[in-house]
Scaffold this active site. Structure first.
Site, PDB file in Angstrom:
ATOM      1  N   CYS A  96       0.835  -1.201   0.000  1.00 42.64           N
ATOM      2  CA  CYS A  96       0.000   0.000   0.000  1.00 42.64           C
ATOM      3  C   CYS A  96       0.874   1.256   0.000  1.00 42.64           C
ATOM      4  O   CYS A  96       1.840   1.348   0.769  1.00 42.64           O
ATOM      5  CB  CYS A  96      -0.909   0.004   1.223  1.00 42.64           C
ATOM      6  SG  CYS A  96      -2.016   1.429   1.297  1.00 42.64           S
ATOM      7  N   CYS A 140       0.620   4.839   6.835  1.00 44.50           N
ATOM      8  CA  CYS A 140       0.004   4.671   8.161  1.00 44.50           C
ATOM      9  C   CYS A 140       0.984   3.979   9.112  1.00 44.50           C
ATOM     10  O   CYS A 140       1.462   2.869   8.831  1.00 44.50           O
ATOM     11  CB  CYS A 140      -1.277   3.859   8.056  1.00 44.50           C
ATOM     12  SG  CYS A 140      -2.447   4.483   6.808  1.00 44.50           S
ATOM     13  N   CYS A 155       0.542   0.200  10.293  1.00 46.23           N
ATOM     14  CA  CYS A 155       0.173  -0.855   9.353  1.00 46.23           C
ATOM     15  C   CYS A 155       1.374  -1.551   8.731  1.00 46.23           C
ATOM     16  O   CYS A 155       2.239  -0.908   8.120  1.00 46.23           O
ATOM     17  CB  CYS A 155      -0.721  -0.275   8.250  1.00 46.23           C
ATOM     18  SG  CYS A 155      -1.383  -1.544   7.155  1.00 46.23           S
ATOM     19  N   CYS A 201     -16.573  -9.164   5.395  1.00 42.13           N
ATOM     20  CA  CYS A 201     -15.855  -7.924   5.108  1.00 42.13           C
ATOM     21  C   CYS A 201     -14.607  -8.227   4.283  1.00 42.13           C
ATOM     22  O   CYS A 201     -13.877  -9.187   4.585  1.00 42.13           O
ATOM     23  CB  CYS A 201     -15.451  -7.236   6.412  1.00 42.13           C
ATOM     24  SG  CYS A 201     -16.830  -7.015   7.573  1.00 42.13           S
ATOM     25  N   CYS A 225     -19.369  -6.010   3.267  1.00 39.19           N
ATOM     26  CA  CYS A 225     -18.655  -4.789   3.611  1.00 39.19           C
ATOM     27  C   CYS A 225     -17.304  -4.825   2.917  1.00 39.19           C
ATOM     28  O   CYS A 225     -16.690  -5.898   2.810  1.00 39.19           O
ATOM     29  CB  CYS A 225     -18.479  -4.678   5.129  1.00 39.19           C
ATOM     30  SG  CYS A 225     -17.558  -3.213   5.681  1.00 39.19           S
ATOM     31  N   CYS A 262     -19.244   2.119   8.105  1.00 43.01           N
ATOM     32  CA  CYS A 262     -18.574   1.455   9.226  1.00 43.01           C
ATOM     33  C   CYS A 262     -17.325   2.275   9.505  1.00 43.01           C
ATOM     34  O   CYS A 262     -16.424   2.351   8.667  1.00 43.01           O
ATOM     35  CB  CYS A 262     -18.219   0.018   8.846  1.00 43.01           C
ATOM     36  SG  CYS A 262     -17.177  -0.837  10.050  1.00 43.01           S
ATOM     37  N   ARG A 307     -18.273  -2.649  17.541  1.00 41.88           N
ATOM     38  CA  ARG A 307     -17.571  -3.889  17.209  1.00 41.88           C
ATOM     39  C   ARG A 307     -16.199  -3.939  17.863  1.00 41.88           C
ATOM     40  O   ARG A 307     -15.358  -3.057  17.637  1.00 41.88           O
ATOM     41  CB  ARG A 307     -17.438  -4.002  15.677  1.00 41.88           C
ATOM     42  CG  ARG A 307     -16.773  -5.292  15.199  1.00 41.88           C
ATOM     43  CD  ARG A 307     -16.944  -5.460  13.690  1.00 41.88           C
ATOM     44  NE  ARG A 307     -18.362  -5.533  13.363  1.00 41.88           N
ATOM     45  CZ  ARG A 307     -18.970  -4.711  12.512  1.00 41.88           C
ATOM     46  NH1 ARG A 307     -18.295  -3.758  11.902  1.00 41.88           N
ATOM     47  NH2 ARG A 307     -20.258  -4.837  12.275  1.00 41.88           N
TER      48      ARG A 307
END
Length: 317
Positions: free
Chosen positions: A48, A52, A55, A93, A125, A185, A257
């Site tokens: 990616c 972040c 991550c 998801c 999702c 979400c 959640r």
């Protein structure tokens, strides 16, 4: 609507009083003994371009040793969704490590995956990064139930974690999703070095969304070697309980959640979270690339607590 100041005052409530208030709110809007089970599958892993700090899938973090796998086939994802349904999941998801999906064959494949999941009678999702208006509309046409796009933390603290896109970028994507008629979400991550005030400010942002998020994932940082946040003090589990309780009070109708980091939560802390209003969990041995409790361990815990698994998709499906 709640202000940052009012939410900070709520966070300052003695914990047991806060949990008591949250439990009362929870019972007004939900069956307190029912828990939704969701499965999260990484359909495209690693590489990616975002930076972040938490991550392992970021291309910036060369030492994280995360696998880099191309987008899975439609058939592979359909088979995984079927297994998840058989195991009791009502929401499936799918996460792709993209900054934003490109138009073309891969996005078309994701749309087919959404259609396949919905054809199984499950909620679908996805989390794909930023979206254009057209992409959001096409996901809605495919039957997508919800789009996950976390704001991660407060607007103040956000630049300490991510520099390749802004807090406002996040909010704009969420608005596009809402405009397309897809449920949002949206939650955040605790334990990244933020202060309690940052958690309160993040909740104020979420609570002021119109409509409020359909579901709010509460993640606790899973420290991964090779990422900038690999080292640091572990979060007090009771701070997660406090976050769940405040979330339930501020967003009474949302699903709250328990997401990443649950493996580090002792059964007693998880029980307090369920009492305070958590009513959804991810199950399966992995969340994207981080570990999660074993399915059998989860089943035993829920049985010990007298909780039952929701055996149907929610009214939002």
């Amino acid at each position: 609507m709640p202000t940052s100041e009012s939410v900070r005052e709520l966070f300052a409530t003695p914990l047991l009083d806060l949990v008591f208030q949250a439990a009362q709110v929870h019972r007004l809007h939900h069956d307190p003994l029912e828990v939704q089970r969701c499965t999260l599958l990484s359909i495209k892993t690693g590489g990616c371009p975002e930076d972040c700090g938490y991550c392992s899938q970021s291309a910036w973090h060369k030492d994280a040793e995360s696998p880099v796998d191309p987008l899975m086939s439609r058939e592979e994802v359909r088979a995984a969704a079927e297994r998840a349904k058989e195991a009791g999941a009502t929401r499936f998801c799918m996460g792709a490590a993209w900054r934003q999906p490109r138009e073309g064959e891969q996005f078309e494949r994701v749309l087919d995956m959404v259609r396949d999941v919905r054809a199984l009678g499950m909620e679908a999702c996805v989390t794909l990064g930023m979206l254009t208006d057209s992409q959001a509309e096409r996901l809605a046409e495919a039957g997508l139930t919800a789009y996950n796009h976390n704001i991660d933390t407060s607007e103040r603290f956000y630049p300490q974690i991510i520099t390749t896109r802004t807090f406002e970028d996040r909010l704009e994507t969420i608005q596009r999703v809402q405009d397309a008629g897809i449920h949002v979400c949206c939650g955040g991550i605790l334990g990244m070095g933020e202060h309690r005030g940052d958690r309160a400010d993040m909740l104020a942002t979420l609570a002021n969304m119109d409509p409020q998020p359909e579901s709010v994932p509460i993640n606790s940082l899973v420290r991964v070697a090779g990422t900038p946040l690999a080292d640091g003090a572990d979060l007090d589990p009771l701070e997660i309980v406090r976050m769940v309780a405040a979330t339930r009070i501020l967003m009474p109708k949302s699903r709250v959640r328990l997401a990443a980091g649950r493996l580090q939560l002792e059964p007693g802390a998880q029980a307090l979270c369920f009492l305070a209003g958590a009513n959804s969990i991810f199950f399966g041995d992995k969340l994207l690339t981080t570990p999660n409790p074993e399915i059998d361990d989860d089943a035993q815990l829920l049985q010990r607590l007298g909780l039952r698994i929701a055996d149907h998709a929610s009214a939002h499906a």
